[in-house]
Design an enzyme around this catalytic site. Structure first.
Site, short mmCIF file in Angstrom:
data_model
loop_
_atom_site.label_atom_id
_atom_site.label_comp_id
_atom_site.label_asym_id
_atom_site.label_seq_id
_atom_site.Cartn_x
_atom_site.Cartn_y
_atom_site.Cartn_z
N CYS A 237 0.82 -1.22 0.00
CA CYS A 237 0.00 0.00 0.00
C CYS A 237 0.85 1.27 0.00
O CYS A 237 0.32 2.37 -0.15
CB CYS A 237 -0.95 -0.01 1.19
N HIS B 184 -2.77 6.96 3.83
CA HIS B 184 -3.31 5.78 3.15
C HIS B 184 -4.55 5.31 3.90
O HIS B 184 -4.54 5.19 5.12
CB HIS B 184 -2.24 4.68 3.12
N ASN C 191 -10.22 0.06 1.33
CA ASN C 191 -8.75 0.10 1.21
C ASN C 191 -8.37 -0.27 -0.23
O ASN C 191 -8.50 -1.42 -0.62
CB ASN C 191 -8.13 -0.89 2.21
O1 UT7 Z 1 -3.38 -1.40 4.01
C1 UT7 Z 1 -2.56 -1.91 5.02
C2 UT7 Z 1 -2.93 -3.32 5.36
N1 UT7 Z 1 -4.02 -3.55 6.26
C3 UT7 Z 1 -4.36 -2.85 7.36
O2 UT7 Z 1 -3.88 -1.79 7.62
C4 UT7 Z 1 -5.35 -3.48 8.30
C5 UT7 Z 1 -5.01 -3.16 9.74
N2 UT7 Z 1 -5.88 -3.82 10.70
C6 UT7 Z 1 -7.18 -3.48 10.86
O3 UT7 Z 1 -7.69 -2.61 10.17
C7 UT7 Z 1 -7.97 -4.17 11.95
O4 UT7 Z 1 -7.09 -4.95 12.73
C8 UT7 Z 1 -9.11 -5.09 11.39
C9 UT7 Z 1 -10.20 -4.23 10.80
C10 UT7 Z 1 -8.55 -6.04 10.33
C11 UT7 Z 1 -9.70 -5.92 12.53
O5 UT7 Z 1 -10.15 -5.06 13.57
P1 UT7 Z 1 -9.75 -5.33 15.10
O6 UT7 Z 1 -10.45 -4.33 15.89
O7 UT7 Z 1 -8.25 -5.37 15.17
O8 UT7 Z 1 -10.38 -6.75 15.35
P2 UT7 Z 1 -9.66 -8.12 15.76
O9 UT7 Z 1 -8.92 -8.69 14.59
O10 UT7 Z 1 -8.92 -7.94 17.05
O11 UT7 Z 1 -10.94 -9.01 16.02
C12 UT7 Z 1 -11.87 -8.70 17.07
C13 UT7 Z 1 -13.06 -9.60 16.94
C14 UT7 Z 1 -12.70 -11.07 16.76
O12 UT7 Z 1 -13.64 -11.85 17.48
P3 UT7 Z 1 -13.25 -12.46 18.91
O13 UT7 Z 1 -12.06 -13.33 18.68
O14 UT7 Z 1 -12.97 -11.29 19.79
O15 UT7 Z 1 -14.49 -13.20 19.29
C15 UT7 Z 1 -12.91 -11.30 15.28
O16 UT7 Z 1 -13.24 -12.64 14.96
O17 UT7 Z 1 -13.83 -9.23 15.79
C16 UT7 Z 1 -14.10 -10.39 15.01
N3 UT7 Z 1 -14.20 -10.00 13.61
C17 UT7 Z 1 -15.38 -9.69 13.03
N4 UT7 Z 1 -16.63 -9.69 13.50
C18 UT7 Z 1 -17.61 -9.33 12.67
C19 UT7 Z 1 -13.21 -9.84 12.70
N5 UT7 Z 1 -13.72 -9.43 11.52
C20 UT7 Z 1 -15.06 -9.35 11.71
C21 UT7 Z 1 -16.14 -8.97 10.88
N6 UT7 Z 1 -17.39 -8.98 11.39
N7 UT7 Z 1 -15.96 -8.59 9.57
#
Ligand code: UT7
Length: 330
Positions: A117, A244, A274
């Site tokens: 990115c 970004h 994104n």
């Molecule tokens: O362009 C550069 C590359 N990418 C990025 O910059 C992405 C950077 N990371 C992020 O944007 C965030 O980490 C995410 C949006 C990917 C995830 O958000 P988060 O607040 O870090 O969530 P998490 O991965 O810690 O997950 C929290 C919970 C989990 O459930 P449990 O284990 O707490 O029960 C996930 O399974 O949210 C759950 N979860 C979802 N729930 C509903 C993850 N994705 C989803 C979803 N819908 N789409």
């Protein structure tokens, strides 16, 4: 050509963007993914994204954005083309070569650039280098992506995030004091974190989101501070922060760490998701067209991505022609 001792800057003189016409809302995603509109909006800031059709290519998006940037820059022969992308249409030859031919630019140097990115910022630095090396007097830098092809089907942690689009800028040889001159470019990478965002092929993306999130905030904040210092600016002089568009929570934290007020931070992740290397030129084009970005604004660009890679630079925003406008922004 200027004499050898004359410092040569790369000055933005045209800008354009392209988005696929198909819009996919969070509600539509919820029909086949175990997620909710509320989760996606609150955790990422995304409400909808543009997704290219199966018959569309990265090349199509790149050509569309580039054609608009070329039409808006004063007529001049473009002498080099850099295509930043994580989703080239094939391994070989570079997608950039056929993008150039499609644009009627057969014969000029053209290359693909893979820096996740952060690719657009690496592309700007490459354009500065082409001009300084006297390899070209004007360079087209394109960021174009079909990132929606990378997540595994049904992966709710990545499918809602990644989307398609393209943005492009034309840069010409000029002077560092001119509006539109690309300032000092800060770039970095750290392959010891290569596992954090990785895929061997489309449909197999693996991402450790929370870990990536932390790095994104730290790296974009640090790179922005370095770029501002290298340009001889103070952070309070910054009129627009253009990060970004990875996640609205990430970009808000970057703005907070840099003490840039919220109303100086540009965002469009809510409507486009994104779009990787396309993200910054797409946001610049949209914000210039709708008046959020004006001539004379002191602008900081910053990005972060797979690699890990990161970067930042500064630009005094120039007075650009903004017609014709992309259909989506009219
Ligand atoms: O362009 C550069 C590359 N990418 C990025 O910059 C992405 C950077 N990371 C992020 O944007 C965030 O980490 C995410 C949006 C990917 C995830 O958000 P988060 O607040 O870090 O969530 P998490 O991965 O810690 O997950 C929290 C919970 C989990 O459930 P449990 O284990 O707490 O029960 C996930 O399974 O949210 C759950 N979860 C979802 N729930 C509903 C993850 N994705 C989803 C979803 N819908 N789409």
């Amino acid at each position: 050509m200027p004499p050898h001792n004359e410092p040569a800057a790369a000055v933005i003189c045209g800008i354009g963007a392209a988005l696929p016409t198909r819009v996919v809302s969070n509600a539509e995603l919820c029909t086949h993914l175990d997620t909710t509109d509320e989760w996606i909006r609150s955790r990422t800031g995304i409400a909808q994204r543009h997704i290219a059709g199966h018959n569309s290519s990265t090349e199509d998006l790149a050509v569309q954005a580039a054609a608009q940037a070329l039409a808006r820059s004063a007529p001049r022969p473009v002498q080099a083309l850099v295509l930043a992308t994580t989703t080239p249409d094939r391994c070989c030859p570079a997608t950039a070569t056929t993008v150039a031919s499609q644009l009627g630019l057969t014969g000029i140097p053209a290359l693909d650039l893979a820096a996740g990115c952060t690719g657009f910022l690496y592309g700007l630095a490459t354009a500065v280098g082409f001009i300084a090396a006297r390899a070209a007097d004007s360079v087209l830098v394109i960021g174009a992506e079909r990132l929606s092809t990378l997540p595994a089907r049904g992966d709710r942690t990545t499918v809602p995030l990644f989307a398609d689009g393209a943005g492009a800028v034309v840069l010409r040889r000029g002077q560092a004091w001119e509006d539109g001159a690309v300032g000092p470019v800060v770039l970095g990478s750290d392959g010891t974190y290569a596992e954090l965002i990785r895929t061997a092929r489309p449909g197999a993306l693996q991402m450790q989101g929370a870990e990536v999130f932390r790095h994104a905030v730290d790296r974009m904040s640090a790179a922005s501070a370095q770029a501002v210092a290298a340009a001889g600016w103070r952070m309070e002089d910054v009129d627009r922060l253009v990060p970004h568009q990875a996640n609205a929570r990430i970009t808000s934290l970057v703005a907070r760490q840099l003490a840039v007020p919220d109303d100086r931070q540009l965002q469009n992740i809510d409507s486009v998701g994104n779009t990787g290397a396309a993200s910054i030129p797409l946001l610049l084009t949209q914000a210039a067209a709708d008046g959020r970005l004006k001539a004379g604004h002191r602008v900081v660009l910053t990005a972060f991505g797979a690699g890990l890679t990161w970067g930042a630079t500064t630009i005094n925003w120039p007075d650009l022609t903004l017609t014709p406008r992309p259909r989506e922004f009219q």
